[in-house]
Scaffold this active site. Structure first.
Site, mmCIF file in Angstrom:
data_model
loop_
_atom_site.group_PDB
_atom_site.id
_atom_site.type_symbol
_atom_site.label_atom_id
_atom_site.label_comp_id
_atom_site.label_asym_id
_atom_site.label_seq_id
_atom_site.Cartn_x
_atom_site.Cartn_y
_atom_site.Cartn_z
ATOM 1 C CG ASP A 144 -1.857 1.155 1.232
ATOM 2 O OD1 ASP A 144 -1.403 2.311 1.037
ATOM 3 O OD2 ASP A 144 -3.067 0.930 1.404
ATOM 4 C CG HIS A 145 1.518 4.317 -3.152
ATOM 5 N ND1 HIS A 145 0.244 4.054 -3.562
ATOM 6 C CD2 HIS A 145 1.673 5.650 -3.270
ATOM 7 C CE1 HIS A 145 -0.343 5.190 -3.907
ATOM 8 N NE2 HIS A 145 0.500 6.177 -3.747
ATOM 9 C CG HIS A 199 -4.114 4.519 -0.605
ATOM 10 N ND1 HIS A 199 -3.197 3.507 -0.624
ATOM 11 C CD2 HIS A 199 -4.344 4.824 -1.911
ATOM 12 C CE1 HIS A 199 -2.889 3.209 -1.875
ATOM 13 N NE2 HIS A 199 -3.575 3.992 -2.674
#
Ligand code: BG6
Length: 487
Positions: free
Chosen positions: A179-180, A242
């Site tokens: 999950d950047h 996010h």
């Protein structure tokens, strides 16, 4: 750090070009890759090693955050790359790949440590995982790891199906779900911020915090991803992953020097305490929006349903705002407001913590003090600021809010992918999404998906370039609050 082979499915794709190769290159520049490493790119087309290396060179020259200064160094870096064509459903292609991987391991004298990275559409994840096992690619004498990117399913059922498929070939501790947002420096900073600042630690409780606001606003529309986006919407694309990850990272209380397992455990506790929403609650606490045409950054842009590839009658959400509560001892009665949307008036991801105002008004004086705010800027710029009140020294009586600010120097800030690859290489899963979190997030979000599907929540239109539908502002006004810092 142990030497390893990085096996990249989807090596000719956009993500690889824009993010993966530049991240590997910057890690290399920082001496954060193993001294001997091998990268094998895969794709359907036949591409020679030389052509593959030249594409990577292009990607680095176009997208690396640092310019190439040492040409010889770049050349050495590129020599680590090989290409093999692979048709995902064809098992024989994986056997060919295994031969190449082994040949390179022998040439470089490196152990059988293999990282598989699936930078392909999620419908292929299951087949690839299965074929890694069947072909023997996964039977290593060292370690193996799998990196995948969201979407991890489209709802609770599909997420579970996907996980069951992956679980046949990889153990949970071997799966690194990117999950950047978890790779963004300010998210990685949250615990230290609290721990190393006694003034924050002292106030970090529902006794002093009035509410928490998490905003991820974007100016872009659906871009080239109409097919995907119209099927997912803001709730699946941003909120379930996010936004809830930011919420977890902010709300967990970690013991000092916590391990990846501590973090996973504490995040799970946050989700367990997240007050479940019934479909009726969704109507009262969630706003669903979609942009119409408008002006963004000086340019007139079409509305969502006028975008190429979007169904004219689409009721897909391009914006979501929600009010949530974490029913534990620490956060009870503190509302968390979360919003995210496309085609808004600014690109900004931030957390605002609004503190309570326990002070009596100074006797007889009509002084209106603004609340104290702690603002954590997550992107595009990393920074932090405090809103305090001060009587302007030169201008008499009035109390004014003032801001104390710090902004990090952007060019030195590593990209999220750099941090995450490095962590995957050393086997640290602290800043990855663990299965329990993914499953529980889908579980929590499921009534929202259903309420949207059944049209129980009105679709609020907002002009592109605005700060979202008015219903999102009313949500906070109901509680006597407002979204802070809307331009
Ligand atoms: C991705 C979403 O995960 O995050 C995109 O799929 C979104 O729709 C992007 O634009 C936002 O990331 P960032 O890092 O630019 O805030």
């Amino acid at each position: 750090m142990e030497a390893a082979t990085f096996i990249l499915f989807g090596s000719t794709g956009d993500l690889a070009k824009r993010k993966i190769y530049p991240a590997l290159f910057n890690l290399y520049l920082d001496g954060k890759l193993p001294t001997a490493f091998s990268v094998i790119g895969l794709g359907r087309k036949a591409v020679s090693d030389a052509e593959f290396q030249s594409r990577i060179e292009q990607s680095i020259r176009s997208f690396s955050r640092r310019r190439v200064q040492d040409e010889a160094g770049l050349k050495t870096f590129l020599e680590a790359f090989r290409y093999s064509s692979l048709d995902i459903p064809v098992l024989g292609d994986y056997s060919r790949l295994l031969e190449l991987v082994k040949r390179r391991e022998a040439e470089l004298g490196i152990p059988e440590n293999r990282i598989f990275y699936m930078s392909v559409a999620p419908e292929f994840f299951g087949t690839i995982a299965h074929s890694i096992k069947e072909s023997g690619l996964g039977a290593v004498t060292g370690w193996k790891r799998l990196i995948i990117e969201k979407p991890f399913g489209r709802d609770l059922t599909t997420a579970r199906e996907l996980n069951a498929k992956l679980a046949q070939s990889f153990e949970e501790r071997e799966i690194f779900r990117i999950d950047h947002y978890l790779g963004k420096p300010m998210i990685q900073n949250l615990e230290d911020l609290e721990y190393t600042n006694p003034i924050l630690q002292a106030l970090w409780t529902n006794r002093y915090i009035a509410n928490v606001q998490i905003t991820a606003s974007e100016t872009v529309g659906v871009e080239e991803r109409a097919g995907y986006y119209d099927h997912y919407g803001a709730v699946r694309d941003m909120f379930q992953n996010h936004m809830l990850q930011i919420l977890m990272m902010l709300a967990l209380q970690l013991p000092k020097h916590s391990t990846a397992d501590n973090v996973a455990f504490k995040k799970k506790l946050v989700l367990e305490s997240l007050r479940p929403l019934s479909k009726e609650d969704v109507r009262l606490n969630v706003v669903r929006g979609q942009y119409t045409s408008g002006v963004v950054e000086g340019k007139t842009v079409p509305g969502y349903t006028e975008e190429k590839g979007i169904d004219k009658a689409s009721a897909n959400d391009t914006f979501i705002a929600a009010r949530l509560w974490i029913d534990n001892y620490f956060w009870s009665e503190v509302p968390f407001y979360i919003r995210t949307g496309k085609r808004l008036n600014e690109k900004s991801t931030r957390i605002v913590i609004q503190f309570k105002d326990p002070l009596e008004k100074p006797n007889g004086k009509n002084m209106q003090a603004a609340p104290n705010l702690l603002i954590i800027e997550i992107g595009p710029e990393a920074g932090i600021s405090f809103q305090l009140n001060l009587k302007e020294p030169n201008q008499g009586e009035g109390i004014e809010p003032i801001h104390i600010r710090y902004s990090a120097d952007q060019k030195d800030v590593p990209e999220a992918y750099e941090k995450l690859f490095r962590d995957a290489l050393i086997g640290d899963s602290t800043f990855f999404a663990h299965w329990d979190e993914v499953e529980m997030s889908w579980q929590w979000v499921q009534p929202i998906l259903e309420a949207f599907e059944e049209n129980l929540v009105p679709l609020e239109l907002y002009p592109a370039g605005s700060n979202g539908p008015s219903a999102a502002h009313k949500l906070l006004q109901q509680d006597g609050y407002q979204w802070w810092l809307d331009p």
